[in-house]
Design an enzyme around this catalytic site. Structure first.
Site, short mmCIF file in Angstrom:
data_model
loop_
_atom_site.label_atom_id
_atom_site.label_comp_id
_atom_site.label_asym_id
_atom_site.label_seq_id
_atom_site.Cartn_x
_atom_site.Cartn_y
_atom_site.Cartn_z
CG LEU A 101 -2.11 -0.91 1.26
CD1 LEU A 101 -2.78 -0.86 2.62
CD2 LEU A 101 -3.10 -0.53 0.17
CG ASP A 102 0.18 4.69 -2.51
OD1 ASP A 102 -0.25 5.38 -1.57
OD2 ASP A 102 -0.45 4.54 -3.57
CE1 TYR A 103 5.44 8.37 4.13
CE2 TYR A 103 4.21 10.18 3.14
CZ TYR A 103 5.04 9.69 4.14
OH TYR A 103 5.47 10.52 5.15
NE ARG A 201 -2.29 6.50 -4.33
CZ ARG A 201 -2.97 7.34 -3.54
NH1 ARG A 201 -3.46 8.46 -4.05
NH2 ARG A 201 -3.16 7.07 -2.26
#
Length: 280
Positions: A101-103, A201
């Protein structure tokens, strides 16, 4: 499994720390110092770090973690940013995350002490469900792409600025629903069967829409439910049972695929021999 990866997955050390330890002669293989980073650890090999044996457990432990925003899914960050291992209890430091899971994203993250299980779950087509909010109303083009899939030669919009991934193919969404909509936003719940780099995204970025919030709420039947942010829980008995069934089925499928490949090669060889015999 490569030696440095083996150490990082079964000890408290990161991959980089494992590389340094190997280089400094602190790692032994079958009681002899080894400096080959890429050595493939085999069944029966005895690995030790600083004369302490590395003992991978035969049992599988799996946890669910509600990752907060602003935390990286990695062991160490060159820029000193917080990682999940700063937040997780020390006893889980050697656990492997299933995917990323990105930042700026939050929500359900599965971690396990078994790299084979982590890899199997990560590479599967199990459904992943997300709640997300974009900064514009939904369009018919978005709806069509969610239903039919999308192939982009340039998928950099929405990706990390340093990412080397340019093109990307998006499979049709397994499910999606619009939960709220205004003049300058849309809230959706979407379910996909892949886990590509910043997939959602990039998908909405193609339509000049920015994802403002992204939270994973389910992964392959495992649900976040009301687990508080930055808290963990162990798999339930039912979840472990489902996992064992999944791994068993996966192994059976791989065995069948291998058998089919062998049979196909044998048939091809027989056809070539028959063809040659006919010519003779």
């Amino acid at each position: 499994m490569r030696l440095n990866k083996y150490i990082s997955h079964h000890t408290k050390y990161s991959r980089r720390e494992a590389d340094r330890l190997i280089e400094e002669g602190e790692v032994k293989l079958n009681r002899k110092v080894i400096r080959e980073f890429g050595y493939e650890v085999q069944d029966g090999d005895q690995v030790s770090v600083k004369d302490r044996p590395v003992k991978p457990s035969s049992e599988v432990t799996v946890i669910v973690y509600n990752k907060p925003k602003g935390v990286l899914v990695t062991k160490k960050d060159d820029r000193g940013r917080a990682t999940i291992y700063h937040k997780l209890p020390g006893k889980f430091r050697h656990f492997v995350p299933v995917g990323r899971l990105d930042y700026a994203s939050e929500g359900l993250l599965i971690l396990t002490d078994n790299i084979e299980v982590a890899t199997a779950l990560m590479e599967s087509d199990l459904e992943r469900t997300y709640n997300l909010k974009i900064d514009k109303p939904i369009t018919q083009e978005m709806v069509t792409a969610m239903k039919e899939g999308l192939v982009l030669d340039d998928a950099r919009a929405g990706g990390h600025e340093k990412s080397k991934i340019y093109s990307m193919e998006f499979a049709p969404f397994a499910h999606f629903e619009i939960r709220a909509e205004g003049k300058s936003f849309t809230k959706l719940r979407v379910t996909i069967t892949e886990g590509k780099n910043r997939e959602l995204r990039r998908f909405f970025g193609h339509f000049d829409a920015k994802v403002l919030d992204l939270k994973r709420v389910a992964y392959g039947g495992i649900e976040l439910n009301n687990l508080p942010t930055n808290k963990t829980r162990f798999f339930t008995r039912r979840e472990y049972d489902d996992l064992h069934k999944f791994i068993k089925q996966l192994k059976a499928e791989k065995k069948a695929e291998a058998k089919n490949r062998v049979n196909a090669l044998k048939q091809e060889e027989a056809n070539l021999k028959a063809k040659k015999k006919k010519k003779d």
